[in-house]
Motif scaffolding. Sequence first.
Motif, PDB file in Angstrom:
ATOM      1  N   ARG A 180       8.016  -2.057  -9.681  1.00  0.00           N
ATOM      2  CA  ARG A 180       8.493  -2.749 -10.949  1.00  0.00           C
ATOM      3  C   ARG A 180       7.153  -2.775 -11.852  1.00  0.00           C
ATOM      4  N   GLU A 181       5.907  -2.324 -11.492  1.00  0.00           N
ATOM      5  CA  GLU A 181       5.017  -2.656 -12.130  1.00  0.00           C
ATOM      6  C   GLU A 181       4.345  -1.211 -12.443  1.00  0.00           C
ATOM      7  N   PRO A 182       3.999  -0.935 -13.868  1.00  0.00           N
ATOM      8  CA  PRO A 182       3.426   0.519 -13.818  1.00  0.00           C
ATOM      9  C   PRO A 182       1.989   0.636 -13.290  1.00  0.00           C
ATOM     10  N   LEU A 183       1.590   1.882 -12.670  1.00  0.00           N
ATOM     11  CA  LEU A 183       0.382   2.041 -12.062  1.00  0.00           C
ATOM     12  C   LEU A 183      -0.677   1.965 -13.085  1.00  0.00           C
ATOM     13  N   SER A 184      -1.904   1.236 -12.531  1.00  0.00           N
ATOM     14  CA  SER A 184      -2.917   1.036 -13.402  1.00  0.00           C
ATOM     15  C   SER A 184      -4.195   1.207 -12.535  1.00  0.00           C
ATOM     16  N   LEU A 185      -5.325   1.613 -12.870  1.00  0.00           N
ATOM     17  CA  LEU A 185      -6.442   1.783 -12.230  1.00  0.00           C
ATOM     18  C   LEU A 185      -7.596   0.741 -12.919  1.00  0.00           C
ATOM     19  N   PRO A 186      -8.329   0.473 -11.881  1.00  0.00           N
ATOM     20  CA  PRO A 186      -8.708   1.020 -10.461  1.00  0.00           C
ATOM     21  C   PRO A 186      -7.380   0.410  -9.691  1.00  0.00           C
ATOM     22  N   ALA A 187      -6.964   1.304  -8.587  1.00  0.00           N
ATOM     23  CA  ALA A 187      -6.094   1.009  -7.823  1.00  0.00           C
ATOM     24  C   ALA A 187      -6.797   0.586  -6.454  1.00  0.00           C
ATOM     25  N   ASP A 188      -6.327  -0.330  -5.696  1.00  0.00           N
ATOM     26  CA  ASP A 188      -6.737  -0.781  -4.393  1.00  0.00           C
ATOM     27  C   ASP A 188      -5.968   0.184  -3.639  1.00  0.00           C
ATOM     28  N   ARG A 189      -6.376   0.000  -2.216  1.00  0.00           N
ATOM     29  CA  ARG A 189      -5.727   0.925  -1.151  1.00  0.00           C
ATOM     30  C   ARG A 189      -4.211   0.658  -0.974  1.00  0.00           C
ATOM     31  N   ALA A 190      -3.796  -0.682  -1.211  1.00  0.00           N
ATOM     32  CA  ALA A 190      -2.359  -0.901  -0.946  1.00  0.00           C
ATOM     33  C   ALA A 190      -1.588  -0.129  -2.051  1.00  0.00           C
ATOM     34  N   LEU A 191      -2.127  -0.203  -3.229  1.00  0.00           N
ATOM     35  CA  LEU A 191      -1.448   0.240  -4.530  1.00  0.00           C
ATOM     36  C   LEU A 191      -1.464   1.999  -4.182  1.00  0.00           C
ATOM     37  N   ARG A 192      -2.401   2.460  -3.902  1.00  0.00           N
ATOM     38  CA  ARG A 192      -2.578   3.707  -3.553  1.00  0.00           C
ATOM     39  C   ARG A 192      -1.580   4.283  -2.620  1.00  0.00           C
ATOM     40  N   LEU A 193      -1.558   3.671  -1.435  1.00  0.00           N
ATOM     41  CA  LEU A 193      -0.599   3.785  -0.354  1.00  0.00           C
ATOM     42  C   LEU A 193       0.866   3.948  -0.625  1.00  0.00           C
ATOM     43  N   GLN A 194       1.154   2.874  -1.831  1.00  0.00           N
ATOM     44  CA  GLN A 194       2.391   2.929  -2.104  1.00  0.00           C
ATOM     45  C   GLN A 194       2.759   4.323  -2.913  1.00  0.00           C
ATOM     46  N   ALA A 195       1.709   4.440  -3.999  1.00  0.00           N
ATOM     47  CA  ALA A 195       1.994   5.800  -4.746  1.00  0.00           C
ATOM     48  C   ALA A 195       2.073   6.932  -3.840  1.00  0.00           C
ATOM     49  N   LEU A 196       1.483   7.077  -2.761  1.00  0.00           N
ATOM     50  CA  LEU A 196       1.259   8.342  -1.796  1.00  0.00           C
ATOM     51  C   LEU A 196       2.665   8.278  -1.228  1.00  0.00           C
ATOM     52  N   ALA A 197       2.958   7.209  -0.685  1.00  0.00           N
ATOM     53  CA  ALA A 197       4.445   7.241   0.046  1.00  0.00           C
ATOM     54  C   ALA A 197       5.495   7.739  -0.789  1.00  0.00           C
ATOM     55  N   ARG A 198       5.685   7.580  -1.931  1.00  0.00           N
ATOM     56  CA  ARG A 198       6.671   8.238  -2.521  1.00  0.00           C
ATOM     57  C   ARG A 198       6.248   9.192  -3.657  1.00  0.00           C
ATOM     58  N   ALA A 199       5.055   9.823  -3.386  1.00  0.00           N
ATOM     59  CA  ALA A 199       4.713  11.132  -3.979  1.00  0.00           C
ATOM     60  C   ALA A 199       5.298  12.353  -3.615  1.00  0.00           C
ATOM     61  N   ASP A 200       5.153  13.238  -4.261  1.00  0.00           N
ATOM     62  CA  ASP A 200       5.922  14.505  -4.173  1.00  0.00           C
ATOM     63  C   ASP A 200       5.224  15.162  -2.795  1.00  0.00           C
ATOM     64  N   GLU A 201       6.163  15.527  -1.846  1.00  0.00           N
ATOM     65  CA  GLU A 201       5.497  16.238  -0.639  1.00  0.00           C
ATOM     66  C   GLU A 201       4.750  17.239  -0.912  1.00  0.00           C
ATOM     67  N   GLY A 202       5.017  18.245  -1.618  1.00  0.00           N
ATOM     68  CA  GLY A 202       4.114  19.481  -1.834  1.00  0.00           C
ATOM     69  C   GLY A 202       2.985  19.006  -2.550  1.00  0.00           C
ATOM     70  N   PHE A 203       2.836  18.314  -3.651  1.00  0.00           N
ATOM     71  CA  PHE A 203       1.774  17.831  -4.135  1.00  0.00           C
ATOM     72  C   PHE A 203       0.836  17.183  -3.226  1.00  0.00           C
ATOM     73  N   THR A 204       1.175  16.380  -2.321  1.00  0.00           N
ATOM     74  CA  THR A 204       0.516  15.676  -1.474  1.00  0.00           C
ATOM     75  C   THR A 204       0.027  16.640  -0.079  1.00  0.00           C
ATOM     76  N   LEU A 205       1.021  17.511  -0.095  1.00  0.00           N
ATOM     77  CA  LEU A 205       0.425  18.651   0.988  1.00  0.00           C
ATOM     78  C   LEU A 205      -0.738  19.378   0.569  1.00  0.00           C
ATOM     79  N   SER A 206      -0.774  19.688  -0.660  1.00  0.00           N
ATOM     80  CA  SER A 206      -1.770  20.643  -1.461  1.00  0.00           C
ATOM     81  C   SER A 206      -2.988  19.788  -1.353  1.00  0.00           C
ATOM     82  N   MET A 207      -3.003  18.479  -1.547  1.00  0.00           N
ATOM     83  CA  MET A 207      -4.229  17.644  -1.755  1.00  0.00           C
ATOM     84  C   MET A 207      -4.719  17.413  -0.446  1.00  0.00           C
TER      85      MET A 207
END
Length: 362
Positions: A180-207
């Motif tokens: 509901r809210e656009p991503l902003s930086l700096p991002a705390d861990r809770a926000l980072r985990l949200q972004a990673l949870a719905r991130a592209d699997e291939g991109f996350t795998l590469s990282m």
Amino acid sequence: MYVAVKGGERAINNAHAWLAEERRGDTSVTELSIAQIREQLALAVNRVMAEGSLFDPDLAALAIKQARGDLIEAIFLIRAYRTTLPRFGHSNPVDTAEMACDRRISATFKDLPGGQVLGPTFDYTHRLLDFKLAAEGAPEAAPERDPTPGPVPHVAEFLNREGLIEDAPRDDTPPPDLTREPLSLPADRALRLQALARADEGFTLSMAYSTQRGYGRTHAFVGELRIGTVPVELEIPELGFAIEIGEIVVTECETVNQFKGSKTEPPQFTRGYGLVFGQTERKAISMSLVDRALRWEELGEEFTGAPAQDAEFVLYHADNIQATGFLEHIKLPHYVDFQSELELVRKLRREAAAEALPEAAE
């Protein structure tokens, strides 16, 4: 800048009709049902639910059918539909220690309370095509399974008893809602985990793979990987207590990582964490590795310039829907833009040719 094209609406309608025809394919072949996709393409359904941020196997299966198997398009459909849904409240945090596990393994401890539960996995298959699957016939009877009942304590807590691993970081501050809210930086861990949870699997795998190859200083062990069902509870103000409103299947991974210590912290292991809808263990493991790499600053480690350590790079490029939109928009009409660029190149060529004439005369 776009310009109208005569007959564009008719062409678009015909393109839609052709797409529907291609989606159906050969009409002599039985059409796939939503139930078939949900039950037999479950891992694809799980990915669509995870990256679409909506746990509904039937809708995910419908999206896969509509998208002709293009999972990113299906994820886009689910996210678009999700925005139309009303929100009635926020569920309580799920307690994964109470998970009814279909799969629970550890790469750090051989003897686990309750034992290693291999569950449904490709890990021990030979990666050879099974041509029996191409033969039509009565399906084999499924073996009986008995999910490990909860409570099932987390493996990392065995290390925590000796103080060998950091306490699980806790913060009771309500996290921002990335849906509901656009991503902003700096991002705390809770926000980072949200972004990673719905991130592209291939991109996350590469990282994650990059961290294993030395770009991120993360040498990790899978402390525990578990897949199973957890109840979802919602607080009802009129009742004064929480009630169970359903169950979801999740994959949880916690990695154990080396840590040399700092001026204030003794040498100990640290944690990386991943939690994803459905059976999506590759994504959960990748998420936990990237999570740990992004924690370099709070752990007082050196920034080595690794891509997986750069929160802005990771979080702003992880979302496949945002990436797809920006990528695919360049195939839309850009006639005016291109004409201006074309005229600029022609002008530069004329100027270069004019400068070259006196030099040639000399």
